[in-house]
Scaffold this active site. Structure first.
Site, PDB file in Angstrom:
ATOM      1  N   GLU A  59      -8.212 -16.756 -52.761  1.00 25.69           N
ATOM      2  CA  GLU A  59      -8.324 -18.110 -51.842  1.00 25.69           C
ATOM      3  C   GLU A  59      -7.531 -19.083 -51.134  1.00 25.69           C
ATOM      4  O   GLU A  59      -7.584 -19.523 -50.610  1.00 25.69           O
ATOM      5  CB  GLU A  59      -8.540 -18.900 -53.054  1.00 25.69           C
ATOM      6  CG  GLU A  59      -7.287 -19.429 -54.302  1.00 25.69           C
ATOM      7  CD  GLU A  59      -6.991 -18.066 -55.278  1.00 25.69           C
ATOM      8  OE1 GLU A  59      -7.353 -17.524 -54.448  1.00 25.69           O
ATOM      9  OE2 GLU A  59      -5.909 -19.150 -55.894  1.00 25.69           O
TER      10      GLU A  59
ATOM     11  N   HIS B 143      -5.206 -13.133 -54.233  1.00 26.55           N
ATOM     12  CA  HIS B 143      -5.711 -14.910 -54.627  1.00 26.55           C
ATOM     13  C   HIS B 143      -6.457 -15.132 -52.914  1.00 26.55           C
ATOM     14  O   HIS B 143      -5.434 -15.410 -52.353  1.00 26.55           O
ATOM     15  CB  HIS B 143      -4.692 -15.692 -54.666  1.00 26.55           C
ATOM     16  CG  HIS B 143      -4.178 -16.463 -55.630  1.00 26.55           C
ATOM     17  ND1 HIS B 143      -4.557 -16.999 -56.855  1.00 26.55           N
ATOM     18  CD2 HIS B 143      -2.793 -15.111 -56.433  1.00 26.55           C
ATOM     19  CE1 HIS B 143      -3.834 -17.041 -57.640  1.00 26.55           C
ATOM     20  NE2 HIS B 143      -2.773 -16.192 -58.012  1.00 26.55           N
TER      21      HIS B 143
ATOM     22  N   CYS C 210      -6.379 -14.330 -60.779  1.00 31.89           N
ATOM     23  CA  CYS C 210      -5.145 -14.450 -61.250  1.00 31.89           C
ATOM     24  C   CYS C 210      -5.503 -14.800 -62.738  1.00 31.89           C
ATOM     25  O   CYS C 210      -6.006 -14.383 -63.667  1.00 31.89           O
ATOM     26  CB  CYS C 210      -4.426 -15.473 -60.396  1.00 31.89           C
ATOM     27  SG  CYS C 210      -2.350 -15.680 -61.374  1.00 31.89           S
TER      28      CYS C 210
END
Lengths: 222, 83
Positions: A196, A194, A85
């Site tokens: 994560e 994302h 990002c």
């Protein structure tokens, strides 16, 4: 492996990135934007957020943070670097990756579970996936539209440098549905969604993102 | 003191969502006859002393390095008389 996660003023996802790195089986080293050395890490993650308030352009100020001089240097020597990002925006501003990220074409912030296709499973960060594998991870951005000129887009496609592509609706106007790209060497990867946030079943959309954090180990032992 | 102005604009081929938003708002406010809007940025740099070729070259470098992103933007530099 020792993986550094850089915190810039305005980083939001550094804690989640650190957690994902740990769950991926690695030791985390917290790096600070003002650091002049990488503390002996084997790889670096640039997390999401709004570093320096997105002033000027997303990632434009972060690019000149002291730690980025070291990151750019290390990336040039082949160290794996993953930008997620805002991290992807920083990699583009640093010219470690081509193209740029601009405001979403529909002008609204988008936050949803996003289906992606892994197009290149031979990078340092995607070797745990199969080529063509479809995964779902969180997408949340206001300026996630990937742009580059036609010649560069053709090059990215022709040389297999597109790492991930949006499936279903294009969420932000990214040209050719590009969600992530890599450099020629495959050590630097930038990704708008994302992974994560998708490493534990308890929270998020599932564990489809974990592969980004286990790939390094897979590559190391291959 | 002199003022050097750097104007930064999105390249014509790059989508400008902010300009599009402004374009969409104009007719709602009763303004007619505008067929396109592009939104850019203007930087006013107050520089010490005379604006020499050297100073201008340095501003060009600032514009190319930090103030604009050459992938998506173009810039122009000009000198303005200080008020």
């Amino acid at each position: 492996m020792k993986i550094g996660v850089v915190t810039f003023p305005g980083s939001l996802d550094d804690a989640d990135a650190q957690r994902a790195v740990r769950i991926g089986g690695h030791e985390v080293v917290a790096l600070w934007h003002g650091d002049h050395d990488l503390r002996g890490v084997d790889a670096v993650v640039l997390p999401g957020g709004f570093s320096y308030g997105d002033y000027l352009r997303c990632g434009a100020i972060s690019r000149f943070a002291p730690v980025m001089t070291e990151v750019v240097d290390a990336a040039g020597r082949g160290m794996p670097v993953l930008g997620i990002c805002n991290g992807f925006q920083i990699l583009c501003e640093s010219h470690l990756l081509p193209g740029a990220l601009i405001r979403n074409d529909h002008r609204r912030f988008v936050c949803r579970d996003q289906r992606l296709r892994i197009e290149n499973a031979s990078t340092a960060w995607t070797s745990a996936y199969d080529e063509g594998e479809e995964i779902t991870v969180v997408l949340k951005n206001g300026e996630g539209g990937f742009v580059a000129d036609e010649a560069m887009l053709d090059r990215l496609e022709g040389e297999g440098l597109v790492v991930a592509r949006y499936l279903d609706d294009n969420p932000n106007g990214s040209l050719r549905g590009i969600a992530g790209i890599t450099n020629e060497r495959g050590n630097v990867v930038g990704l708008m969604p994302h992974p994560e946030h998708a490493v534990e079943a308890l929270t998020g959309s599932g564990t489809d993102g974990l592969g980004f954090f286990t790939s390094l180990a897979a590559a190391a032992f291959a | 003191m002199a003022r050097v102005v750097v104007d930064v604009m999105p390249k014509p081929e790059i989508l400008d969502p902010q300009g599009k938003a402004v374009l969409g708002a104009l007719p709602r406010l009763g303004f007619a006859g505008v067929s396109d809007v592009r939104q850019g940025k203007r930087f006013e740099l107050e520089v010490d002393g005379e604006v020499t070729d050297e100073v201008l070259a340095s501003v060009e470098q600032m514009a190319a390095t930090l103030l604009s992103n050459p992938v998506i933007e173009t810039f122009t530099v000009h000198v303005e008389a200080s008020a």
